[in-house]
Design a protein around this motif. Structure first.
Motif, mmCIF file in Angstrom:
data_model
loop_
_atom_site.group_PDB
_atom_site.id
_atom_site.type_symbol
_atom_site.label_atom_id
_atom_site.label_comp_id
_atom_site.label_asym_id
_atom_site.label_seq_id
_atom_site.Cartn_x
_atom_site.Cartn_y
_atom_site.Cartn_z
ATOM 1 N N ASN A 132 0.955 -1.221 0.342
ATOM 2 C CA ASN A 132 -0.148 -0.198 0.385
ATOM 3 C C ASN A 132 0.705 1.093 0.141
ATOM 4 O OD1 ASN A 132 -1.485 2.075 1.640
ATOM 5 N ND2 ASN A 132 -2.843 0.655 0.763
ATOM 6 N N LEU A 186 -7.804 -13.898 -6.770
ATOM 7 C CA LEU A 186 -7.713 -12.614 -7.360
ATOM 8 C C LEU A 186 -9.030 -12.680 -8.044
ATOM 9 C CD1 LEU A 186 -5.091 -10.463 -6.712
ATOM 10 C CD2 LEU A 186 -6.597 -10.749 -5.195
ATOM 11 N N ARG A 221 -4.859 -7.062 -11.280
ATOM 12 C CA ARG A 221 -4.691 -6.753 -9.510
ATOM 13 C C ARG A 221 -3.446 -6.988 -8.610
ATOM 14 N NH1 ARG A 221 -10.003 -4.986 -9.039
ATOM 15 N NH2 ARG A 221 -10.687 -5.426 -10.686
ATOM 16 N N ARG A 260 -2.056 -5.016 -5.805
ATOM 17 C CA ARG A 260 -1.443 -4.942 -4.302
ATOM 18 C C ARG A 260 0.167 -5.640 -4.001
ATOM 19 N NH1 ARG A 260 -8.162 -7.969 -4.049
ATOM 20 N NH2 ARG A 260 -8.799 -6.441 -5.411
ATOM 21 N N ALA A 261 0.121 -6.630 -4.795
ATOM 22 C CA ALA A 261 1.789 -6.920 -4.318
ATOM 23 C C ALA A 261 3.236 -7.129 -4.519
ATOM 24 C CB ALA A 261 1.415 -8.465 -4.417
ATOM 25 N N GLU A 305 -7.608 -0.135 -8.679
ATOM 26 C CA GLU A 305 -7.332 -0.463 -7.285
ATOM 27 C C GLU A 305 -6.100 0.363 -6.537
ATOM 28 O OE1 GLU A 305 -6.857 -3.563 -5.987
ATOM 29 O OE2 GLU A 305 -7.758 -4.314 -7.431
ATOM 30 N N THR A 306 -5.886 1.753 -6.958
ATOM 31 C CA THR A 306 -4.565 2.322 -6.544
ATOM 32 C C THR A 306 -5.150 3.589 -6.113
ATOM 33 O OG1 THR A 306 -3.999 4.036 -8.561
ATOM 34 C CG2 THR A 306 -3.163 0.871 -7.640
#
Length: 522
Positions: free
Chosen positions: A2, A440, A457, A461-462, A500-501
């Protein structure tokens, strides 16, 4: 991963053992090694990880046949050893690959064969397979589209290939898993000195403009071809001017469809008309042709090829393939700048003759600079950097060799039936993390080119992805394989990333970049 959490960590008033500047192969390797030894580490990259040279390699994990011809036995032996470790620690991203050297003159078979047998001997137990002499028919079976006229036979030897940008991401994420704070899109704006010694740095979040002050016991300058900018800033601050040590060399690669050289063997031409090496490497469903070695003075973030370089690669490929690739056959072309280290008094005009070995320097202020080298030896380079830091008492002694048997994320356990890297990208590209991708939303929704919504995604996220370029150039290698298709997929990818962001995925900027990967130089 994040972004707000990363920035909150960066804002903490702590003093790190090590601050690494540069998120390419070398900097990420240093960050991982240091974190694995227990030091506190922060790594800052002004753009995306592997944005520069580290995503633009010829995709080979190799000892360097050309370096053997130059008599650099030490470099070859080290690289062959590191090749074995890399293939073992990231089996989903680095694998053995057979190469065939076609011979059109009888003298080439014993001459090059002897050299490649020496290559085997230097590898010893680290060898991937024995060099074989091939007859004419055997050579054509492995290189079915090689020019048959005048072919006397060939030589097959073994080296490795890899996915450079995804390997860089694996290093970044593994370093983070070991406790390092790893941040992309955060540019170092200045070094901070106290009593003539480097004591920290200033940096700026490129997305928000927010500024941070970082305190550290040791600063490692691993900015690749850009290391001299920081060295000169350091010298000016301490009153000790420095000379530039990097002589950039430009390497150009062209990507065409696999029909020009089908099968799972790579083509290797040891000496072209101008003395360079030409490779034809099957990679992720396409064929890479390259590379050149051209001196370049400017340090553009997105360097473009010269017309004569494109013509050279196409013409040389046409001398060895039944069907010569033409400009209209190009799916993508990219340029990487190699940070070659020039000896004292050398102006770097002949980069083909410069050493590919790395250099570690420590300034009077304690700034540690590492440059040169190549992807294959990134781990050994990182160890050398940390050894130098300990010798100069910038760091307390710590146990070495911790990364020799350290599996990177996605590489544990090793896949039983690994899909060759010569085949198109897919879920297998994620190794043991494939299940996390499948879990996901959008795992069954294909956006095109094998890319699923879930993969985007997962990248957000990763894998630190922020923009369409991050996704389509480095998490998924489409820009380097088919720039036109990458351009077409950008809006759909951007929409998922924004969801997502919450950040601007910079779709239009990426589409403009993708066009440049197709534009022939004037």
């Amino acid at each position: 991963m994040n972004r707000e959490h990363l920035m909150a960590q960066l804002a903490r008033p702590v003093t790190y053992d090590i601050a690494v500047i540069g998120g390419g192969a070398t900097g990420l390797g240093v960050a991982l090694d240091a974190a694995a030894r227990g030091w506190s580490v922060v790594l800052l990259e002004s753009h995306d990880f592997a944005k520069g040279t580290s995503s633009r390699a010829t995709k080979l994990v190799h000892g360097g046949v050309r370096y053997l011809a130059q008599g650099n036995i030490g470099l070859v032996r080290e690289a062959l050893h590191e090749r074995t470790l890399l293939l073992r620690n990231a089996p989903h991203l680095a694998q053995p690959l057979p190469f065939v050297l076609p011979a059109y003159h009888y003298w080439e078979l014993p001459f090059y064969g002897a050299g490649l047998k020496m290559y085997d001997a230097l590898a010893g137990r680290a060898g991937l397979g024995s060099t074989e002499f091939l007859g004419r028919r055997e050579t054509l079976a492995r290189l079915p589209t090689a020019r048959s006229e005048g072919l006397k036979g060939g030589i097959q030897y073994w080296d490795g290939q890899f996915d450079d940008a995804r390997l860089a991401l694996a290093l970044a994420r593994t370093a983070a898993a070991k406790g390092a704070l790893v941040v992309n899109y955060c540019a170092v704006t200045a070094l901070r000195h106290e009593q003539g010694r480097v004591a920290g740095l200033s940096c700026e979040d490129r997305e928000t403009g927010r500024r941070f002050e970082v305190s550290t016991r040791c600063v490692i300058n691993a900015a690749g071809v850009w290391v001299d900018q920081l060295r000169q800033q350091d010298g000016a601050a301490t009153g000790h001017p420095v000379r530039a040590i990097v002589a950039p060399s430009q390497g150009v690669h062209i990507v065409v469809d696999r029909e020009f050289l089908p099968g799972g063997h790579a083509l290797m031409v040891p000496r072209t008309e101008d003395g360079r090496v030409l490779f034809g490497v099957p990679w992720l469903g396409k064929l890479i042709l390259g590379t050149t070695d051209t001196p370049r003075d400017d340090l553009a973030l997105e360097p473009r090829p010269f017309r004569e370089e494109i013509e050279f690669i196409l013409n040389e490929a046409g001398r060895y393939l039944v069907r010569a690739p033409r400009p209209e056959d190009i799916r993508s072309m990219w340029v990487g700048l190699r940070p070659l280290v020039k000896p004292h008094g050398d102006d770097g005009d002949d980069t083909k003759g410069l050493s590919r070995e790395h250099t570690v320097l420590v300034s009077r202020s304690g700034l540690v600079t590492v440059t040169g080298g190549k992807w294959t030896t990134y781990r050994a380079m990182a160890e050398d950097v940390l050894i130098k830091c300990m010798e100069k008492r910038l760091l307390e002694p710590a146990r070495p060799g911790v990364t020799a048997n350290l599996r990177l994320l996605g590489g544990e356990p090793a896949p039983r039936d690994a899909v060759p890297l010569s085949e198109p990208q897919g879920l297998h590209s994620y190794g043991s993390e494939a299940g996390a991708v499948l879990a996901l939303p959008g795992a069954g929704k294909d956006l095109g080119g094998g890319l699923s919504e879930a993969m985007v995604r997962f990248a957000a996220r990763a894998e630190y992805a922020r923009t369409a370029e991050d996704m389509l150039a480095r998490r998924w290698r489409l820009l380097f394989l088919d720039a036109r298709l990458a351009q077409a997929l950008a809006p759909a990818v951007g929409a998922i990333l924004r969801e997502e962001t919450g950040a601007d995925p910079q779709v239009q900027q990426f589409q403009q970049l993708a066009r440049s990967y197709l534009e022939l130089p004037a």
